[in-house]
Design a protein around this motif. Structure first.
Motif, PDB file in Angstrom:
ATOM      1  N   SER A  45      40.956 -13.287 -14.811  1.00  0.00           N
ATOM      2  CA  SER A  45      42.347 -13.215 -14.902  1.00  0.00           C
ATOM      3  C   SER A  45      42.736 -11.642 -14.459  1.00  0.00           C
ATOM      4  O   SER A  45      43.874 -11.345 -14.107  1.00  0.00           O
ATOM      5  CB  SER A  45      43.040 -13.310 -16.172  1.00  0.00           C
ATOM      6  N   THR A  46      41.789 -10.684 -14.664  1.00  0.00           N
ATOM      7  CA  THR A  46      42.015  -9.365 -14.161  1.00  0.00           C
ATOM      8  C   THR A  46      42.192  -9.149 -12.771  1.00  0.00           C
ATOM      9  O   THR A  46      41.332  -9.617 -12.178  1.00  0.00           O
ATOM     10  CB  THR A  46      40.949  -8.353 -14.643  1.00  0.00           C
ATOM     11  N   GLN A  47      43.112  -8.514 -12.214  1.00  0.00           N
ATOM     12  CA  GLN A  47      43.603  -8.571 -10.742  1.00  0.00           C
ATOM     13  C   GLN A  47      43.713  -6.947 -10.445  1.00  0.00           C
ATOM     14  O   GLN A  47      45.257  -6.662  -9.990  1.00  0.00           O
ATOM     15  CB  GLN A  47      44.594  -9.417 -10.317  1.00  0.00           C
ATOM     16  N   TRP A  48      42.873  -6.003 -10.263  1.00  0.00           N
ATOM     17  CA  TRP A  48      43.174  -4.632  -9.952  1.00  0.00           C
ATOM     18  C   TRP A  48      43.034  -4.521  -8.711  1.00  0.00           C
ATOM     19  O   TRP A  48      41.901  -4.751  -8.130  1.00  0.00           O
ATOM     20  CB  TRP A  48      42.325  -3.641 -11.115  1.00  0.00           C
ATOM     21  N   HIS A  49      43.818  -3.728  -7.716  1.00  0.00           N
ATOM     22  CA  HIS A  49      43.897  -3.504  -6.535  1.00  0.00           C
ATOM     23  C   HIS A  49      43.579  -1.816  -6.507  1.00  0.00           C
ATOM     24  O   HIS A  49      44.522  -0.986  -6.854  1.00  0.00           O
ATOM     25  CB  HIS A  49      44.922  -4.065  -5.862  1.00  0.00           C
ATOM     26  N   VAL A  50      42.800  -1.500  -5.786  1.00  0.00           N
ATOM     27  CA  VAL A  50      42.090  -0.032  -5.497  1.00  0.00           C
ATOM     28  C   VAL A  50      42.772   0.365  -4.305  1.00  0.00           C
ATOM     29  O   VAL A  50      42.346  -0.132  -3.009  1.00  0.00           O
ATOM     30  CB  VAL A  50      40.855   0.117  -5.611  1.00  0.00           C
TER      31      VAL A  50
ATOM     32  N   PRO B  61      56.034   0.561  -1.476  1.00  0.00           N
ATOM     33  CA  PRO B  61      56.591  -0.586  -1.811  1.00  0.00           C
ATOM     34  C   PRO B  61      55.649  -1.549  -2.619  1.00  0.00           C
ATOM     35  O   PRO B  61      56.256  -2.359  -3.607  1.00  0.00           O
ATOM     36  CB  PRO B  61      56.833  -1.494  -0.485  1.00  0.00           C
ATOM     37  N   ILE B  62      54.416  -1.462  -2.308  1.00  0.00           N
ATOM     38  CA  ILE B  62      53.430  -2.082  -3.144  1.00  0.00           C
ATOM     39  C   ILE B  62      53.541  -1.592  -4.757  1.00  0.00           C
ATOM     40  O   ILE B  62      53.600  -2.409  -5.598  1.00  0.00           O
ATOM     41  CB  ILE B  62      52.047  -1.807  -2.651  1.00  0.00           C
TER      42      ILE B  62
ATOM     43  N   ALA C  40      58.011   6.400  -6.704  1.00  0.00           N
ATOM     44  CA  ALA C  40      57.882   4.627  -6.458  1.00  0.00           C
ATOM     45  C   ALA C  40      57.554   3.847  -7.743  1.00  0.00           C
ATOM     46  O   ALA C  40      57.675   2.563  -7.786  1.00  0.00           O
ATOM     47  CB  ALA C  40      57.077   4.399  -5.449  1.00  0.00           C
ATOM     48  N   GLY C  41      56.968   4.511  -8.846  1.00  0.00           N
ATOM     49  CA  GLY C  41      56.911   3.752 -10.118  1.00  0.00           C
ATOM     50  C   GLY C  41      55.435   4.157 -10.634  1.00  0.00           C
ATOM     51  O   GLY C  41      55.099   3.586 -11.733  1.00  0.00           O
ATOM     52  N   ALA C  42      54.641   4.903 -10.146  1.00  0.00           N
ATOM     53  CA  ALA C  42      53.274   5.014 -10.629  1.00  0.00           C
ATOM     54  C   ALA C  42      53.328   6.100 -11.648  1.00  0.00           C
ATOM     55  O   ALA C  42      54.037   7.185 -11.686  1.00  0.00           O
ATOM     56  CB  ALA C  42      52.297   5.592  -9.279  1.00  0.00           C
TER      57      ALA C  42
END
Length: 293
Positions: A123-128, A204-205, A256-258
Motif C-alpha cells: 500500500s505504500t506509494q512514495w514517489h521520489v 502540479p504534482i 505548491a504545497g510541500a
C-alpha cells in the motif's frame, strides 16, 4: 586461550544465494493475493533463482521463450541447465515457477510447473524526485538501486538550475540497474523511472499530492514534521542537487504545497539525502499499517 573458528569459504556463498539450498525448498503457497502486505512479502521470497519476462504463462504446462540478457544470465553466469527450476516475474505482480525444458544457442524454453500467481502491490506509494543528473561515477546508480530495494514507487530525475540535464545513455543504464535490483531484492512490482522533469512540471504534482516533503537545510527535522501529520501511505519526496535548490526553487515548491524538512546538521550528498528521507517515511508508513491477524 580463545579458539579461532574458520568457516569454509562456501558457507558465505550459500548464505548469499539461498537458491543453492536443496531442491526440496519450494516456493511456499499462500491464500488470496489480495491479503495484507505480510503475504506480499512472503509470496515474493521464493527459494529459486528469479528472472524477468514481459510474458508469463497463465497456467501449469504453459511455456515461454527466454532470450537476451536473461538467457545469458541463466545459462552463462549461473550455468543453469535443462530441468533446473526457476521463477519468472513480469514486474507487475505476476510470479510463476517452472523449469527449463530446452536450451539452444539463442534462447531457452521455460515450462510452468504451476498456475500464475498475481500479487497485489504494497500500500505504500512514495514517489521520489531527486536532482541526480550531474552525479559522477556510480553514485546515481547507487541512488536508484537503493530506492528500488527500499520500495519507492517511482523515481524521477529532477532538472534544476544546478542540475540542468541527464544523458539518455544514463537513463538507459538506470533502467537496467532497477531491473537488477528488483531481482536481487525479490521485488515483484517494478519501480518506475519517469522521464526527467523540470521544477515547473513538478509543481502540479506537489499540488495534487496529499503529502510532499522537500529536503531543505536547517528546516525542522523530518521526524518532528511527521508527528504532525495524520496517516498517509503515499506522497512525494523532493531532493535537490549538489549545491542545493536556489531560493526561488524552494519558494516555488513550498508554495505548491510541500513541507520543508531537515535531515540533520551535516551537509549530505544527494544520494545520502534521498535514501535518508525515503527510509524515514517508509518506516513511518509501515508503522501506520495495521498488524496482520
Amino acid at each position: 586461550m580463545k579458539t579461532l573458528v574458520v568457516r569454509p569459504p562456501f558457507v558465505g556463498l550459500l548464505n548469499r544465494r539461498p537458491w543453492l539450498k536443496p531442491s526440496s525448498l519450494r516456493l511456499r503457497t499462500f491464500s488470496s493475493p489480495s491479503s495484507s502486505s505480510s503475504n506480499y512479502s512472503n509470496q515474493s521470497r521464493g527459494g529459486l533463482p528469479r528472472f524477468f519476462s514481459d510474458i508469463l504463462p497463465h497456467s501449469k504446462g504453459g511455456g515461454v521463450r527466454i532470450q537476451g540478457d536473461e538467457f545469458w544470465h541463466m545459462t552463462k553466469v549461473l550455468r543453469l541447465n535443462t530441468r533446473d527450476r526457476v521463477e519468472l516475474f513480469n514486474g507487475k505482480g505476476g510470479l510463476i515457477e517452472g523449469c527449463i525444458q530446452d536450451i539452444d544457442r539463442n534462447g531457452l524454453e521455460f515450462v510452468a510447473l504451476e498456475d500464475l500467481k498475481i500479487v497485489l502491490p504494497q500500500s505504500t506509494q512514495w514517489h521520489v524526485f531527486a536532482a541526480f543528473g550531474t552525479l559522477k561515477g556510480g553514485r546515481a546508480d547507487w541512488l536508484v538501486e537503493k530506492c528500488t530495494e527500499l520500495g519507492a514507487r517511482s523515481v524521477t530525475p529532477l532538472l534544476t538550475a544546478r542540475s540542468p540535464s541527464i544523458s539518455e545513455n544514463r537513463v538507459d543504464r538506470l533502467r537496467r540497474v532497477i531491473l537488477a535490483a528488483a531481482k536481487q531484492c525479490q521485488r515483484l512490482h517494478e519501480m518506475t523511472l519517469n522521464p526527467p522533469t523540470k521544477i515547473g512540471g513538478l509543481l502540479p504534482i506537489v499540488a495534487k499530492s496529499k503529502l510532499s516533503f522537500v529536503a531543505v537545510a536547517e528546516a525542522a527535522p523530518v521526524y518532528s514534521a511527521l508527528t504532525s501529520f495524520t496517516k498517509e501511505l503515499s506522497g512525494t519526496l523532493i531532493i535537490g542537487p549538489e549545491g542545493d535548490f536556489t531560493e526561488k526553487e524552494v519558494d516555488m515548491i513550498i508554495k505548491a504545497g510541500a513541507t520543508a524538512v531537515g535531515l540533520g546538521p551535516h551537509r549530505l550528498r544527494v544520494e545520502t539525502a534521498t535514501i535518508a528521507l525515503l527510509t524515514t517515511v517508509m518506516l513511518w508508513s509501515d508503522s501506520l499499517q495495521p498488524l496482520c491477524s
